[in-house]
Design an enzyme around this catalytic site. Structure first.
Site, mmCIF file in Angstrom:
data_model
loop_
_atom_site.group_PDB
_atom_site.id
_atom_site.type_symbol
_atom_site.label_atom_id
_atom_site.label_comp_id
_atom_site.label_asym_id
_atom_site.label_seq_id
_atom_site.Cartn_x
_atom_site.Cartn_y
_atom_site.Cartn_z
ATOM 1 N N CYS A 1 10.316 1.683 2.192
ATOM 2 C CA CYS A 1 11.289 0.624 2.486
ATOM 3 C C CYS A 1 12.714 1.178 2.567
ATOM 4 O O CYS A 1 13.567 0.592 3.223
ATOM 5 C CB CYS A 1 11.213 -0.445 1.427
ATOM 6 S SG CYS A 1 11.357 0.235 -0.222
ATOM 7 N N GLY B 1 6.957 -6.113 -0.430
ATOM 8 C CA GLY B 1 6.247 -6.104 0.846
ATOM 9 C C GLY B 1 7.198 -6.459 1.970
ATOM 10 O O GLY B 1 8.424 -6.326 1.831
ATOM 11 N N SER B 2 6.653 -6.939 3.062
ATOM 12 C CA SER B 2 7.484 -7.184 4.245
ATOM 13 C C SER B 2 8.298 -8.477 4.081
ATOM 14 O O SER B 2 7.906 -9.384 3.339
ATOM 15 C CB SER B 2 6.592 -7.293 5.479
ATOM 16 O OG SER B 2 5.715 -8.381 5.319
ATOM 17 N N GLU C 1 11.282 -7.691 -3.299
ATOM 18 C CA GLU C 1 11.679 -6.374 -2.788
ATOM 19 C C GLU C 1 11.084 -6.274 -1.396
ATOM 20 O O GLU C 1 9.884 -6.019 -1.238
ATOM 21 C CB GLU C 1 11.123 -5.260 -3.691
ATOM 22 C CG GLU C 1 11.686 -5.242 -5.101
ATOM 23 C CD GLU C 1 13.114 -4.749 -5.168
ATOM 24 O OE1 GLU C 1 13.647 -4.268 -4.152
ATOM 25 O OE2 GLU C 1 13.713 -4.873 -6.247
ATOM 26 N N LEU C 2 11.910 -6.476 -0.372
ATOM 27 C CA LEU C 2 11.374 -6.652 0.985
ATOM 28 C C LEU C 2 11.742 -5.478 1.899
ATOM 29 O O LEU C 2 12.063 -4.390 1.424
ATOM 30 C CB LEU C 2 11.850 -7.996 1.535
ATOM 31 C CG LEU C 2 11.528 -9.199 0.630
ATOM 32 C CD1 LEU C 2 12.104 -10.490 1.178
ATOM 33 C CD2 LEU C 2 10.028 -9.324 0.398
ATOM 34 N N TRP D 1 0.819 -1.220 0.000
ATOM 35 C CA TRP D 1 0.000 0.000 0.000
ATOM 36 C C TRP D 1 0.851 1.267 0.000
ATOM 37 O O TRP D 1 0.319 2.353 -0.212
ATOM 38 C CB TRP D 1 -0.916 0.015 1.243
ATOM 39 C CG TRP D 1 -0.164 -0.297 2.510
ATOM 40 C CD1 TRP D 1 -0.065 -1.515 3.124
ATOM 41 C CD2 TRP D 1 0.635 0.605 3.292
ATOM 42 N NE1 TRP D 1 0.753 -1.430 4.229
ATOM 43 C CE2 TRP D 1 1.188 -0.133 4.366
ATOM 44 C CE3 TRP D 1 0.928 1.971 3.211
ATOM 45 C CZ2 TRP D 1 2.015 0.439 5.323
ATOM 46 C CZ3 TRP D 1 1.755 2.540 4.164
ATOM 47 C CH2 TRP D 1 2.283 1.772 5.200
ATOM 48 N N ASN D 2 2.142 1.186 0.284
ATOM 49 C CA ASN D 2 2.877 2.450 0.512
ATOM 50 C C ASN D 2 3.241 3.187 -0.773
ATOM 51 O O ASN D 2 3.417 4.404 -0.749
ATOM 52 C CB ASN D 2 4.100 2.229 1.419
ATOM 53 C CG ASN D 2 5.144 1.335 0.805
ATOM 54 O OD1 ASN D 2 4.880 0.632 -0.156
ATOM 55 N ND2 ASN D 2 6.342 1.353 1.374
ATOM 56 N N PRO E 1 -2.985 -5.856 -5.915
ATOM 57 C CA PRO E 1 -2.490 -4.802 -5.022
ATOM 58 C C PRO E 1 -3.018 -4.989 -3.598
ATOM 59 O O PRO E 1 -3.989 -5.721 -3.393
ATOM 60 C CB PRO E 1 -3.065 -3.524 -5.641
ATOM 61 C CG PRO E 1 -4.234 -3.950 -6.452
ATOM 62 C CD PRO E 1 -4.069 -5.411 -6.795
ATOM 63 N N ALA E 2 -2.411 -4.304 -2.647
ATOM 64 C CA ALA E 2 -2.871 -4.365 -1.250
ATOM 65 C C ALA E 2 -4.325 -3.895 -1.172
ATOM 66 O O ALA E 2 -4.737 -2.998 -1.916
ATOM 67 C CB ALA E 2 -1.986 -3.480 -0.377
HETATM 68 P P1 NAP Z 1 2.965 -6.803 3.770
HETATM 69 O O1 NAP Z 1 2.140 -6.947 4.968
HETATM 70 O O2 NAP Z 1 4.005 -7.805 3.484
HETATM 71 O O3 NAP Z 1 1.936 -6.718 2.535
HETATM 72 C C1 NAP Z 1 2.384 -6.565 1.211
HETATM 73 C C2 NAP Z 1 1.389 -7.229 0.286
HETATM 74 O O4 NAP Z 1 1.320 -8.605 0.582
HETATM 75 C C3 NAP Z 1 -0.025 -6.685 0.403
HETATM 76 O O5 NAP Z 1 -0.617 -6.685 -0.862
HETATM 77 C C4 NAP Z 1 -0.686 -7.711 1.287
HETATM 78 O O6 NAP Z 1 -2.073 -7.767 1.109
HETATM 79 C C5 NAP Z 1 -0.037 -8.972 0.803
HETATM 80 N N1 NAP Z 1 -0.067 -10.088 1.733
HETATM 81 C C6 NAP Z 1 0.017 -10.060 3.073
HETATM 82 N N2 NAP Z 1 -0.017 -11.330 3.558
HETATM 83 C C7 NAP Z 1 -0.120 -12.163 2.489
HETATM 84 C C8 NAP Z 1 -0.208 -13.578 2.344
HETATM 85 N N3 NAP Z 1 -0.179 -14.413 3.382
HETATM 86 N N4 NAP Z 1 -0.300 -14.089 1.106
HETATM 87 C C9 NAP Z 1 -0.327 -13.266 0.031
HETATM 88 N N5 NAP Z 1 -0.252 -11.915 0.114
HETATM 89 C C10 NAP Z 1 -0.154 -11.382 1.331
HETATM 90 O O7 NAP Z 1 3.706 -5.417 3.730
HETATM 91 P P2 NAP Z 1 3.083 -3.983 3.963
HETATM 92 O O8 NAP Z 1 3.032 -3.746 5.411
HETATM 93 O O9 NAP Z 1 1.837 -3.802 3.178
HETATM 94 O O10 NAP Z 1 4.176 -3.088 3.236
HETATM 95 C C11 NAP Z 1 5.255 -2.608 3.898
HETATM 96 C C12 NAP Z 1 6.465 -3.488 3.699
HETATM 97 O O11 NAP Z 1 6.830 -3.485 2.321
HETATM 98 C C13 NAP Z 1 7.663 -2.949 4.440
HETATM 99 O O12 NAP Z 1 8.377 -3.991 5.026
HETATM 100 C C14 NAP Z 1 8.475 -2.288 3.339
HETATM 101 O O13 NAP Z 1 9.826 -2.159 3.639
HETATM 102 C C15 NAP Z 1 8.213 -3.189 2.196
HETATM 103 N N6 NAP Z 1 8.487 -2.498 0.916
HETATM 104 C C16 NAP Z 1 9.604 -2.844 0.223
HETATM 105 C C17 NAP Z 1 9.911 -2.195 -0.959
HETATM 106 C C18 NAP Z 1 11.131 -2.561 -1.736
HETATM 107 O O14 NAP Z 1 11.209 -2.192 -2.904
HETATM 108 N N7 NAP Z 1 12.090 -3.287 -1.172
HETATM 109 C C19 NAP Z 1 9.090 -1.180 -1.428
HETATM 110 C C20 NAP Z 1 7.953 -0.837 -0.698
HETATM 111 C C21 NAP Z 1 7.673 -1.528 0.486
HETATM 112 P P3 NAP Z 1 -3.116 -7.014 2.084
HETATM 113 O O15 NAP Z 1 -2.491 -5.719 2.472
HETATM 114 O O16 NAP Z 1 -4.305 -6.857 1.257
HETATM 115 O O17 NAP Z 1 -3.290 -7.921 3.254
#
Ligand code: NAP
Length: 485
Positions: free
Chosen positions: A289, A233-234, A255-256, A155-156, A180-181
């Site tokens: 991130c 994502g995370s 990309e975590l 979502w960010n 997408p989120a």
């Molecule tokens: P997140 O909780 O990992 O969620 C990311 C995506 O994964 C969302 O679309 C989420 O869907 C989905 N998701 C969650 N659990 C899942 C599962 N069990 N199976 C399939 N999909 C699942 O991360 P966030 O809190 O939204 O985003 C922040 C994180 O992203 C931070 O750690 C940040 O550092 C990282 N990030 C990294 C980069 C990079 O380029 N390295 C860039 C941006 C962000 P829902 O939200 O719909 O549940």
């Protein structure tokens, strides 16, 4: 409605095989400023995700057979439409995500720039001819699209995290499905509307929006017709998605999360360092991130840096991102605010000092005050965890070796920043930091031409740059024999 010049950009159905697809139930997308409803969106799930994969599979042959020039023209149309609609796309992004409108419009330009970049880069997918070990043979290497690409995005950066992946995938000749989120589906759907207007054929770019992250994720990581899975994502979620991809041995890019050190040496230009720390920390209310997570300041400039940084932070304006002049919008949710507040409170309990902020803001339950803590140590939870909020922990250090060791003492390895004017120090520190990207006297480092990505548990693969296309290409070796007379 919503103050958009083009109301057709506010969509609430998934986009599958060139059509807007309704589902049996809806879910509500809210504005993080006050948790008010923006719109109800049709709640796609496993079945719709399977349909999207089928559409991507069916269109793969047609899309990959197009010339790089033909694909480039369609991508260029998409880029132009995104830029022509930058105001509306920015507004939709601020409504669902919260970041200030100027930042949101910046994200649209940033996302679109990858579409423009890869449209051109796709024309430069060169093969190779390798000297063969015997005269009757020739060794030829060609590059081909990996196939159907599936993606899950956070979502960010609701626009740019999709654009950065889809642009490279489509330019390489792959077809694409993104989920997408659930907090931010509207930017993704607006991108689909513009992809259609750009003439990108049905089935090439599909967006499925729905609440069932786990179920949809299982399809996208396990479906046999998907060749590659790319996730932003995370780290925790990324690890489980890698495991899910193992069952069908998919090509994977991740990309975590990050835990970026920001190091200020005694000889730094302190004003420039303050400016760099402001943009790398407080952009998007600290929810990126590559956001600075730990600020290390050498003893000789500790007071000067802290005083100047505190003054700059105290001038940040908190509020609704649609209001002119606001720098800090809401965080994504009240849970995110509570998580950040706990890290701050735990640090103070462990001996850190609060310089400013340190609590939820009166602007609303999703707002957190820009915060600075001093006297932090590298073993406190706030230094070990990704903060993902507008909080700066300041840690003092004495010498170069000590700070490199502290900076590297994390499982993450995405971005790092440091400020120094000593050329020897610059090379030693740049080479010593175990991170995929290093900003040297720079707080903003991402652009189309540069390879974005992390090492260690921050992921693998690169996005953007000439390297970014490789993630969507397979190398095929042709051995041509029997050439003797
Ligand atoms: P997140 O909780 O990992 O969620 C990311 C995506 O994964 C969302 O679309 C989420 O869907 C989905 N998701 C969650 N659990 C899942 C599962 N069990 N199976 C399939 N999909 C699942 O991360 P966030 O809190 O939204 O985003 C922040 C994180 O992203 C931070 O750690 C940040 O550092 C990282 N990030 C990294 C980069 C990079 O380029 N390295 C860039 C941006 C962000 P829902 O939200 O719909 O549940």
């Amino acid at each position: 409605m919503y103050g958009l010049a083009d109301k057709q950009l506010m969509k609430n159905f998934s986009y599958i095989n060139g059509s807007w697809h309704s589902s049996a139930t809806d879910f509500v997308v809210t504005n993080p400023v006050d948790n008010s409803e923006i719109i109800k969106v049709s709640n796609a799930g496993v079945v719709e995700t399977q349909l999207a994969v089928k559409a991507a599979k069916n269109s793969l042959k047609m899309w990959s057979a197009k010339s790089a020039n033909e694909r480039a023209q369609l991508l260029r149309n998409w880029f132009n439409l995104m830029m022509q609609n930058q105001d509306d796309l920015g507004r939709i992004l601020t409504l669902e995500q919260g970041k200030p409108l100027a930042e949101a419009k910046g994200e649209i330009a940033y996302g679109a720039s990858f579409i423009e970049w890869f449209a051109e880069e796709g024309k430069r997918v060169y093969g190779d001819i390798i000297p063969a070990p015997s005269g009757d043979k020739r060794i030829i290497v060609i590059k081909q699209p990996v196939g159907v690409v599936a993606s899950i995005t956070p979502w960010n950066f609701p626009n740019a995290m999709i654009a950065r992946k889809a642009a490279a995938a489509l330019a390489a000749g792959c077809t694409f499905v993104v989920r997408p989120a659930k907090q931010t589906p509207l930017s993704a759907l607006a991108m689909a509307e513009l992809a259609e207007r750009a003439g990108i054929p049905a089935g090439v770019f599909n967006v499925v929006v729905g609440e069932d992250a786990r179920g949809m994720g299982e399809v996208l990581t396990q479906h046999p017709d998907i060749a590659k899975f790319t996730f932003t994502g995370s780290t925790g979620v990324g690890k489980s998605l890698i495991q899910q991809c193992a069952s069908s041995v998919k090509k994977v890019s991740m990309e975590l999360g990050g835990n970026a050190p920001f190091i200020v040496f005694n000889d730094a230009d302190v004003d420039a360092a303050v400016q760099g720390a402001m943009v790398s920390k407080y952009r998007n209310a600290g929810q990126t991130c590559v956001c600075t997570n730990r600020i290390f300041v050498q003893q000789g400039v500790l007071k000067e840096f802290t005083d100047k940084f505190t003054k700059a932070v105290s001038e940040l304006v908190i509020g609704n991102g649609l209001t002119q002049g606001v720098n800090i919008g809401p965080m994504i949710s009240a849970t995110a605010v509570a998580d950040v507040d706990k890290l701050v409170k735990d640090s103070i309990a462990a001996g850190a000092s609060l310089v400013c902020g340190g609590k939820q803001d009166s602007a609303g339950e999703n707002f957190y005050q820009p915060t600075i803590l001093t006297g932090v140590t590298n073993d406190m939870p706030i230094a070990a965890n990704e903060i993902f909020g507008p909080v700066s922990p300041i840690i003092s250090f004495n010498n170069e070796d000590e700070v490199i060791a502290m900076a590297n003492a994390t499982e993450y390895g995405l971005a790092a920043y440091f400020y120094s004017r000593d050329i020897g120090c610059i090379w030693r520190v740049a080479e010593g930091l175990e991170f995929g990207m290093v900003g040297i006297n720079e707080g903003i480092i991402s652009n189309t031409a540069a390879p974005f990505g992390g090492v260690k548990q921050s992921g693998n693969g690169r996005e953007g740059s000439k390297y970014g296309l490789d993630d969507y290409l397979e190398i095929k070796y042709l051995c041509m024999g029997g050439l003797d007379k």
